[in-house]
Design a protein around this motif. Structure first.
Motif, PDB file in Angstrom:
ATOM      1  N   SER A   1     -74.102  86.104 104.409  1.00  0.00           N
ATOM      2  CA  SER A   1     -72.949  86.604 105.169  1.00  0.00           C
ATOM      3  C   SER A   1     -72.558  88.005 104.713  1.00  0.00           C
TER       4      SER A   1
ATOM      5  N   PHE B   1     -72.819  91.459 106.914  1.00  0.00           N
ATOM      6  CA  PHE B   1     -71.661  92.331 107.085  1.00  0.00           C
ATOM      7  C   PHE B   1     -71.977  93.732 106.595  1.00  0.00           C
TER       8      PHE B   1
ATOM      9  N   ASP C   1     -66.930  89.176 110.996  1.00  0.00           N
ATOM     10  CA  ASP C   1     -67.930  89.051 109.929  1.00  0.00           C
ATOM     11  C   ASP C   1     -67.286  89.208 108.556  1.00  0.00           C
TER      12      ASP C   1
ATOM     13  N   GLU D   1     -65.460  85.959 107.663  1.00  0.00           N
ATOM     14  CA  GLU D   1     -66.402  84.887 107.297  1.00  0.00           C
ATOM     15  C   GLU D   1     -66.919  85.084 105.874  1.00  0.00           C
TER      16      GLU D   1
END
Length: 599
Positions: free
Chosen positions: A35, A39, A64, A67
């Motif tokens: 993640s 990003f 993003d 998250e």
């Protein structure tokens, strides 16, 4: 009335079974890394159009960002729980290092995003943050943009974040490792024990002065044995910070902590000024306490000594029930939340060796649950600590429907909810005392916290201020650091003590935390700020709970001065609020002095 039986050991398996051996945890960390990298890539590939057309892509970036932030926070909080419950969990230390490394990558990416914000014209920016749904994040986005303008280039800030992993943060982790190995010898019933620092610290509230004095002597020696390496650690932490500040052109060491806490320097100065003007009342209490204990003056190890001989041991179940009972008098939501926290085993309270010292509350956003850590030994202070940490947890609960990007409240307002909860319980304990003697015991326990927040925290602030000034010139020796601490304590306590704690700098984790510099004044701010809220709550009764939760929901979306103006209609830069707040907590001392006059 039947009292529920609650476990004193928390449940972490609901997150990741098997703790540091969890395969699910390993997979989650991999997902977190993915993640963050996703990003990071999206940020690095973004070239702002410098028009409102950037709105759509910025919305995707923020999704993003949220998250990745949630996953990183969740993993970090869980690993922090593992390290706290067992300081010898070597796998957890390794996982902690991994999370720290990922955090550095994430912060670098956020730094790049913030730099992109600075390239957008002011007029365009105003239009951007006024569009839906970006409007909801207007405060935090603009705040990030303004902070980025005060920093170095994107490349230089990225380098700093990278170097922090093995430079800055690793020194903080080294402190944790050193502390985990410290043992404090203690003899009881002809049996020699080796206490963890957490267990040893609890002995300072023992009613037997010989025990307090003996543990303090061994406590000082244990920390003194590590003083040189801890001084080196503190010097490198401060040195790293100062080097970064110098490169950014920041001359005031308070610039970063004030910015993090979203408060003006004039607010901080006004608060300390008012406190200093009212120190004599605190000194009067310390002098009276000394006389009641048959002493000329109190020593540092007497500050947490209980007054009187009334039995003040409170079993965990009884303490939990008392908290539930009195939270219910404030509001239904706080009561229901607290009952659930006990039933679902959110709390680690068992008194056993191998645990880290102190107490904390941490939030695990993926499950929308908190976890509370402490060592409960049955003192009235333990009950207050438990209520304090439940207040932190309730703060997170109150913000559960607030977007995660708007949940990053600063430490000063974080301490507001916790102190508010603590005061509910402390006030109730005093009011429910069965006789005058018990009332004095509980009143004294309550005043001890006032002394800690207005004198001990002030000493920490004075110490760090002077230490950083000397560190600007060069490395400060362990002996000199102790001298600075001694001077700060004497000033903060108005020289009212017989013996001080020069090695307090070594024993206090807060000086070695890398997340927040000057981890001290926000406690005092939160304490006094909560008094204003508490006063309103008492006036309005149960109906105040919704207003209180509305204030908590705003704590990460505005400066504290604006927060106070909106919800309390007060100006924090003026003395009036602080005079009233300090006067409220000093009223306890007036009552204590009056009740003990004849004694």
């Amino acid at each position: 009335m039947k009292v529920n039986t609650y476990s004193e050991i928390w449940n972490l398996d609901v997150f990741f079974p098997k703790g540091s051996d969890s395969d699910e945890l390993q997979k989650f960390i991999v997902q977190t890394e993915e993640s963050i990298k996703g990003f990071e890539a999206k940020v690095n590939n973004w070239t702002p159009l410098n028009s409102v057309e950037d709105s759509q892509f910025l919305q995707e970036l923020l999704r993003d960002l949220e998250e990745a932030a949630k996953k990183l926070t969740h993993a970090g909080a869980f690993i922090g729980c593992l390290l706290a419950q067992n300081t010898k969990d070597k796998k957890a230390y390794s996982l902690d290092a991994k999370i720290t490394s990922l955090g550095a990558v994430f912060q670098t990416a956020i730094g790049s995003l913030d730099h992109h914000f600075t390239t957008i014209d002011d007029s365009v920016w105003g239009q951007l943050v006024a569009t839906e749904p970006l409007k909801e994040f207007s405060f935090v986005l603009t705040e990030s943009r303004e902070k980025a303008k005060e920093k170095l280039s994107k490349e230089e800030e990225a380098l700093i974040s990278t170097l922090e992993v093995d430079g800055y943060h690793s020194w903080g982790q080294l402190y944790d490792l050193i502390v985990s190995k410290i043992k404090v010898p203690f003899s009881e019933n002809d049996e020699e024990q080796q206490l963890s620092v957490g267990q040893a610290f609890n002995k300072f509230s023992n009613p037997d002065r010989e025990i307090r004095a003996a543990i303090f002597k061994n406590w000082e020696q244990a920390w003194g044995n590590q003083a040189d390496i801890l001084a080196k650690t503190l010097n490198h932490l401060a040195g790293f910070r100062l080097s970064v500040y110098q490169k950014r052109g920041w001359g005031d060491v308070l610039q970063e902590p004030l910015s993090i806490n979203r408060m003006e320097k004039v607010t901080l100065e006004t608060m300390w000024s008012v406190i200093s003007q009212h120190k004599q009342k605190l000194v009067n209490y310390l002098e009276r306490k000394a006389k009641l204990l048959g002493l000329k003056k109190l020593s540092w190890f007497d500050l947490d000594a209980p007054y009187g001989k009334t039995e003040t041991k409170v079993p965990y179940q009884e303490g939990a029930h008392f908290i539930e009972q009195n939270f219910a008098l404030f509001g239904e939501k706080l009561a229901a939340f607290t009952k659930n926290a006990f039933e679902e085993r959110w709390i680690e309270a068992e008194d056993r060796p191998g645990k880290a010292p102190g107490g904390f509350c941490t939030y695990l956003p993926e499950n929308e649950q908190s976890r509370i850590f402490m060592t409960y030994s049955g003192t009235p202070s333990n009950v207050s600590t438990l209520a304090h940490e439940l207040g932190h947890a309730f703060h997170s609960y109150a913000m559960r429907e607030v977007p995660f990007l708007n949940c990053n409240y600063a430490m000063n307002v974080a301490e507001t909810a916790s102190t508010f909860a603590e005061m509910i319980v402390a006030d109730a304990a005093v009011k429910n005392a069965k006789d005058e003697e018990e009332k004095l015991v509980l009143l004294d326990d309550k005043i001890q916290r006032t002394v800690a927040l207005l004198m001990n925290i002030h000493a920490r602030f004075l110490f760090e201020t002077s230490f950083y000034e000397e560190r600007k010139v060069g490395t400060v020796t362990a002996d000199r650091i102790s001298e600075l601490m001694l001077a700060a304590q004497k000033e903060a306590y108005c020289d009212a003590l017989e013996e001080y704690h020069p090695l307090f700098w070594a024993s206090k984790l807060h000086f070695f935390i890398t997340d927040v510099p000057f981890y001290n004044f926000p406690y005092t701010f939160g304490y006094l700020f909560s008094l204003g809220i508490y006063a309103q709550a008492l006036e309005e009764g149960k109906g105040y709970e919704e207003k209180y939760m509305a204030l908590l929901r705003d704590t990460a979306s505005m400066k504290v001065e604006d927060l106070a103006q909106k919800h309390l209609q007060v100006d924090l830069t003026q003395k009036d609020f602080w005079e009233k707040a300090v006067g409220t907590c000093l009223a306890d001392i007036d009552e204590f002095l009056e009740l003990t006059e004849k004694k």
